[in-house]
Design an enzyme around this catalytic site. Structure first.
Site, PDB file in Angstrom:
ATOM      1  N   ASP A 147      -7.297  -2.257  52.727  1.00 28.36           N
ATOM      2  CA  ASP A 147      -6.013  -2.821  52.645  1.00 28.36           C
ATOM      3  C   ASP A 147      -5.717  -2.098  53.984  1.00 28.36           C
ATOM      4  O   ASP A 147      -4.543  -0.875  54.256  1.00 28.36           O
ATOM      5  CB  ASP A 147      -5.356  -2.025  51.566  1.00 28.36           C
ATOM      6  CG  ASP A 147      -3.797  -3.093  51.008  1.00 28.36           C
ATOM      7  OD1 ASP A 147      -3.612  -3.110  52.079  1.00 28.36           O
ATOM      8  OD2 ASP A 147      -4.028  -3.507  49.575  1.00 28.36           O
ATOM      9  N   SER A 178      -0.200  -8.184  49.721  1.00 27.51           N
ATOM     10  CA  SER A 178      -1.523  -7.780  49.308  1.00 27.51           C
ATOM     11  C   SER A 178      -1.736  -9.329  48.541  1.00 27.51           C
ATOM     12  O   SER A 178      -2.948  -9.571  48.569  1.00 27.51           O
ATOM     13  CB  SER A 178      -1.954  -6.844  48.645  1.00 27.51           C
ATOM     14  OG  SER A 178      -1.501  -5.822  49.833  1.00 27.51           O
ATOM     15  N   THR A 233      -3.803  -5.772  44.954  1.00 22.58           N
ATOM     16  CA  THR A 233      -5.393  -6.136  45.418  1.00 22.58           C
ATOM     17  C   THR A 233      -6.235  -6.003  44.455  1.00 22.58           C
ATOM     18  O   THR A 233      -7.380  -6.720  43.855  1.00 22.58           O
ATOM     19  CB  THR A 233      -5.908  -5.059  46.599  1.00 22.58           C
ATOM     20  OG1 THR A 233      -4.700  -5.867  47.090  1.00 22.58           O
ATOM     21  CG2 THR A 233      -6.578  -5.677  46.745  1.00 22.58           C
ATOM     22  N   GLU A 282      -1.838  14.883  32.604  1.00 22.88           N
ATOM     23  CA  GLU A 282      -2.047  16.228  34.212  1.00 22.88           C
ATOM     24  C   GLU A 282      -0.808  16.739  34.246  1.00 22.88           C
ATOM     25  O   GLU A 282      -0.684  17.239  34.636  1.00 22.88           O
ATOM     26  CB  GLU A 282      -2.609  14.820  34.960  1.00 22.88           C
ATOM     27  CG  GLU A 282      -2.598  15.946  36.490  1.00 22.88           C
ATOM     28  CD  GLU A 282      -3.741  15.474  37.352  1.00 22.88           C
ATOM     29  OE1 GLU A 282      -3.592  15.811  38.598  1.00 22.88           O
ATOM     30  OE2 GLU A 282      -3.646  14.148  37.136  1.00 22.88           O
ATOM     31  N   PHE A 334      -6.981   7.777  37.725  1.00 25.96           N
ATOM     32  CA  PHE A 334      -6.805  10.249  37.899  1.00 25.96           C
ATOM     33  C   PHE A 334      -5.187  10.024  38.659  1.00 25.96           C
ATOM     34  O   PHE A 334      -5.087  11.191  39.050  1.00 25.96           O
ATOM     35  CB  PHE A 334      -8.356  10.099  39.642  1.00 25.96           C
ATOM     36  CG  PHE A 334      -9.061   9.719  38.343  1.00 25.96           C
ATOM     37  CD1 PHE A 334     -10.549  10.336  37.971  1.00 25.96           C
ATOM     38  CD2 PHE A 334      -9.656   8.326  38.981  1.00 25.96           C
ATOM     39  CE1 PHE A 334     -11.229  10.123  37.479  1.00 25.96           C
ATOM     40  CE2 PHE A 334     -11.105   7.843  38.734  1.00 25.96           C
ATOM     41  CZ  PHE A 334     -11.608   8.718  37.933  1.00 25.96           C
ATOM     42  N   GLU A 335      -4.523   9.109  38.821  1.00 27.25           N
ATOM     43  CA  GLU A 335      -2.883   9.791  39.045  1.00 27.25           C
ATOM     44  C   GLU A 335      -2.083   8.923  38.168  1.00 27.25           C
ATOM     45  O   GLU A 335      -2.472   7.474  37.254  1.00 27.25           O
ATOM     46  CB  GLU A 335      -2.642   9.565  40.553  1.00 27.25           C
ATOM     47  CG  GLU A 335      -3.647  10.524  41.292  1.00 27.25           C
ATOM     48  CD  GLU A 335      -2.434  11.987  40.970  1.00 27.25           C
ATOM     49  OE1 GLU A 335      -1.356  11.337  40.376  1.00 27.25           O
ATOM     50  OE2 GLU A 335      -3.020  12.904  41.782  1.00 27.25           O
ATOM     51  N   ASP A 359      -6.856  -7.124  53.802  1.00 20.49           N
ATOM     52  CA  ASP A 359      -6.364  -8.175  53.217  1.00 20.49           C
ATOM     53  C   ASP A 359      -5.604  -8.662  54.253  1.00 20.49           C
ATOM     54  O   ASP A 359      -5.022  -9.838  54.035  1.00 20.49           O
ATOM     55  CB  ASP A 359      -5.505  -8.147  51.643  1.00 20.49           C
ATOM     56  CG  ASP A 359      -5.392  -6.206  52.339  1.00 20.49           C
ATOM     57  OD1 ASP A 359      -5.247  -5.754  52.894  1.00 20.49           O
ATOM     58  OD2 ASP A 359      -4.182  -6.343  50.842  1.00 20.49           O
TER      59      ASP A 359
END
Length: 528
Positions: free
Chosen positions: A63, A113, A178, A239, A288-289, A378
């Site tokens: 990207d 994008s 994207t 988390e 993961f976040e 892109d």
């Protein structure tokens, strides 16, 4: 030198050039450079167009990875290995075929994008902000019925209809533009969770569309960031316990994933990701976040741990590759773009190197005979490489010739890489106060500081350094020039010269044998 002696010298140098190429060593004489050029031509003669039908397609998207980004990342990677960066090549630069992509959208000269990624997976051009819908849709179209009528089927959806396995891997949010173009259809890319929708809207938000995906048996792999967009606003993040989800509809889409799909798993940290057995898991969701995953340079700082782009790519291919009917996979290095917007070249380039490592993994795990690999961007960014620095000068350092710093017309040093606009320090506010009428006077002595910063004593190679920008802006912008396409495998030879970005879809679809005899529903509308 006599012709016969020259021929012998070139023959010997040709052998040396081939050895240099194998070991990535730099030619050290005129004869070796000449022979290396000749060896490159001879090697190219042996590249035979692969017209076979593809079983698998992997689309890698850097990207914001313009040509200048690729060049600078190539140099940085080499220099990080104490090698000649200029002679270095990223893994995807070694693919057999190359072309360029015209990134203008249906309504913008310089695009975002959403339409550029849409072009690559649907075969049409659309407007900025639009996710896999045609250019007639309004940006803030709230109706599900209208949106459905203007939707364009994606290559991922077509692959699922055929019984192939499909996946998305990204370092950005899975709901970001994207990755979203593969499975979602919506007029506004910002409608990632239901809390982002306007009042009264009936169109499903992007995260919900991933779970309510109607084709085949659903995506087999979805790995990236964006956890908060899948969790209710009453649930604490695993988390970051003090923070909640973004959904106000009460739905926990992470739990719905494991309920909907048999032999499925949802993971949010590195340990659980590593424990996933590709042979035993049929559907894998990894978030993961809360938002985007960390930059490659910062992954080590994550307490819960995050897999690298290469590790996610390997897991995805090992899962998807079990399907005898083949697979389609998009892998996005999404944070190259974010680092550029922040005016931070170090993280943009190191994330580009991470993409190169992911492509290398894909090449190792697949076969050129049946797998088409396409690596592209892109859009580009206003990132530039300038000055006349000597070969080997640190790409993130100050421009210098033979160790002597170069200076501008004001007598100030400058860096090799910079931005045409963005948040990097330019002295913009002082420039407004500068009065040419008093230049050089006692009241306003002119020392150049009104126009540019003095970089003396500043480590411009530091990870947090923000490169200078000519035009002060809160966020650096995209650029409108063409981006490169690198490819190998079936149909890769069709990438040549400047091509409209939507051609990428058609090359991939043709390689898989999709759309023979037409798209199946006019120009591609509808979600039949």
């Amino acid at each position: 030198m006599q012709p016969k002696a020259l021929a012998i010298s070139i023959a010997l140098a040709l052998c040396a050039a081939q050895a240099h190429a194998a070991g990535n060593a730099v030619p050290t004489s005129a004869e070796e450079w000449f022979a290396a050029g000749r060896a490159a031509v001879e090697t190219s003669k042996h590249v035979v167009p692969n017209r076979a039908r593809a079983k698998n397609v992997i689309l890698f998207v850097g990207d914001g990875m313009g040509v200048s980004t690729v060049t600078a990342a190539r140099i940085l990677e080499g220099q990080m290995r104490n090698a000649d960066g200029e002679f270095n090549r990223l893994s995807f630069e070694k693919l057999d075929h190359m072309g360029t992509s015209v990134t203008a959208s249906a309504n913008q000269q310089t695009s975002d994008s959403a339409p550029t990624a849409t072009a690559m997976v649907t075969g049409i051009k659309t407007n900025d902000g639009a996710i896999s819908v045609d250019q007639t849709i309004e940006r803030n179209e709230p109706s599900a019925t209208v949106t459905r009528a203007k939707s364009v089927k994606t290559i991922l959806e077509q692959a699922e209809e055929r019984g192939m396995s499909t996946g998305i891997v990204t370092t950005a949010r899975l709901t970001h533009a994207t990755p979203a173009v593969n499975y979602a259809h919506i007029g506004n890319r910002d409608w990632e969770a239901d809390s982002n929708l306007p009042a009264g809207a009936t169109v499903a938000d992007i995260a919900r569309q991933l779970l309510e995906f109607p084709y085949g048996d659903g995506l087999e792999v979805a790995l990236g960031g964006g956890r908060s967009y899948f969790m209710p606003n009453t649930a604490s993040d695993p988390e970051y316990p003090s923070q909640k989800g973004r959904r106000k509809d009460g739905r926990d889409l992470t739990k719905e994933w494991t309920t909907k799909y048999k032999q499925s798993a949802y993971v949010w940290d590195k340990a659980a990701f590593d424990a996933v057995n590709p042979q035993q898991t049929k559907h894998l969701l990894g978030l993961f976040e809360r938002s985007h995953m960390r930059y490659e340079a910062d992954r080590k700082d994550d307490v819960a741990g995050e897999p690298s782009l290469a590790e996610m790519t390997e897991k995805a291919i090992k899962m998807l590759g079990q399907n005898k009917k083949g697979f389609y996979l998009m892998v996005e290095a999404g944070r190259i773009d974010h680092a550029h917007h922040a005016g931070n070249a170090y993280r943009a380039l190191t994330d580009t190197v991470a993409l190169s490592e992911a492509v290398e993994v894909a090449k190792r795990l697949t076969d050129d005979q049946d797998t088409l690999i396409v690596v592209t961007a892109d859009h580009s960014h206003v990132f530039t490489i300038a000055g006349y620095p000597s070969r080997g000068n640190p790409i993130l350092g100050k421009s210098a010739i033979d160790g002597v710093a170069s200076t501008d017309a004001l007598g100030l040093t400058y860096t090799t890489v910079s931005y045409a606009n963005g948040p990097g320090w330019t002295g913009g506010f002082q420039r407004k106060e500068y009065n040419p009428a008093t230049e050089g006077s006692v009241a306003a002595p002119y020392n150049g500081s009104a126009l540019r910063p003095n970089l003396a004593g500043i480590d411009t190679t530091a990870p947090n350094y923000m490169q200078e920008a000519t035009v002060p802006m809160g966020s650096e912008t995209h650029a409108g020039e063409d981006v490169a396409i690198y490819a190998s495998g079936p149909n890769a030879y069709l990438f040549r010269g400047p091509q409209e970005q939507n051609v990428i879809y058609h090359v991939m679809a043709d390689a898989l044998g999709l759309n023979k005899g037409g798209h199946g529903h006019g120009h591609g509308r509808g979600r039949d």
